[in-house]
Enzyme design. Sequence first.
Site, short mmCIF file in Angstrom:
data_model
loop_
_atom_site.label_atom_id
_atom_site.label_comp_id
_atom_site.label_asym_id
_atom_site.label_seq_id
_atom_site.Cartn_x
_atom_site.Cartn_y
_atom_site.Cartn_z
N GLU A 1 -129.26 6.71 50.32
CA GLU A 1 -130.59 6.13 50.22
C GLU A 1 -131.65 7.23 50.15
O GLU A 1 -132.76 7.07 50.68
CB GLU A 1 -130.86 5.17 51.38
CG GLU A 1 -130.13 3.86 51.24
CD GLU A 1 -130.61 2.81 52.23
OE1 GLU A 1 -131.59 3.07 52.94
OE2 GLU A 1 -129.99 1.74 52.28
N GLU B 1 -133.14 4.91 62.34
CA GLU B 1 -133.41 3.78 61.45
C GLU B 1 -133.45 2.47 62.22
O GLU B 1 -134.23 1.58 61.91
CB GLU B 1 -132.33 3.71 60.37
CG GLU B 1 -132.51 2.57 59.38
CD GLU B 1 -131.48 2.60 58.28
OE1 GLU B 1 -131.72 1.98 57.24
OE2 GLU B 1 -130.43 3.26 58.45
#
Length: 450
Positions: free
Chosen positions: A35, A302
């Site tokens: 990502e 995250e």
Amino acid sequence: MKTSDGMLDQLVSNISWSQRGNFLSIPTDTPARDERLGWTGDISLFAPTANYLVDTRAFLSHWMADVRNSQHADGDLPAVVPTPQGQFADSGVGWSDVMITVPYHVWRSYGDTRILRDNYSAMRKFFHFVRESAGADLLEPGRTTFFTNDWLHLDDPTEQGILGTAYYAENARMMAEVADALGDEPSASDYRKLSADIRHAFTEAYVSADGTVKGNSQTGYAMALGMDLVADPALVGKVGEKFVAKLALTDYHLRTGFIGTPLLLPALSRIGRDDLAYKMLLHKDYPSWGYEIEKGGTTMWERWNSIMPDGEFGPVDMNSFNHYAYGAVGDWMFQNIGGLSAIEPGYKRSRIAPVPGGNLTRGSGSLHTVHGPLSSRWTSRDGVFTLKVTVPVNTVAEVHVPADTRRAVTEGGRPADRAKGVRFLRMEDGAAVFQVGSGTYDFAAGSESH
């Protein structure tokens, strides 16, 4: 920013290192897996904090050119910019809003309207898309294509209409300020009225007479209060009581995701509960910012549950230990612990207002504004509060000194309201407020000076 609490100092370091690791040629969310893309939501939420840490003008102005080039024909945006081979072409509330939030916050931090002029047409196009999505009732329950709800919340979902309508109101508010800055008064007037109307619609649709925000989620309350969405002043106190009651159910531990977290502590400050803001900030058990540090984190995670209390890891397919989104709490820390915020774009007029709490005995903040260094350093011991401030040339600052009366405040050893370059303005929220020009000042408050 420095404090008397080692955990908070480590948290600032974690936020800073996360930003350094993820600001490459694009604002990636993580350098750790597949990502490594320019996710719009992360930087949209983090931009106010980023602007305290580094000068983002060149970086974000360059990236916004890519954002404009990636804008869809209808005005919406993809979830990542640039978009690789058409992937992640859909977006959602909090993500595509980057078209307005990033130019706005860069302008507020540096006072340079170039980023507004470069993006104004695209910002208007995006706002038209949001306006069309909302419809005549001014509620915006749509925009749920890729990201829905409060991303990565902890089992505390938020009504989708609350998220969309809240951003609709805030987008209109920001667009009004932008239009004013660019001399487009007809549009500014339209945006201002629309923002007020949306707030009334939000209150009628989502806030009950007893102060309950529909869905009773932490994020719902944080947005309603933190974004000033409760149009009826008589309801604000009731909403605040329900918010505190909701937080008490988890012993004042957060459950918010990407969208709600940046507003959590500002909402508590808005209702005069800085004590609870500090309580939530200083937790060291799961889930909290301090929990990550206790688990050895040196950058932001995250997910709140990237590592569980039993040592088990979160979902391995999406579990980065170097994200910066939850570091958006840094904005509150700089404004309340460091005490620094801009009243006018570019800190032409600044606010220096430390808020002691959480057993902190000292704190400091410094910022390289476009006019020069702006800084504060305070101590609070044995009933005496001291505050040293430095204000850049060609600017003024409003300095808030916690005190019962103006006569309890000195500057340079003399009564503050008689000191050279110092003018008393008012008493506000338990503080004496003084206006000062450029220079360095030493304030103290304790027993009254006569």
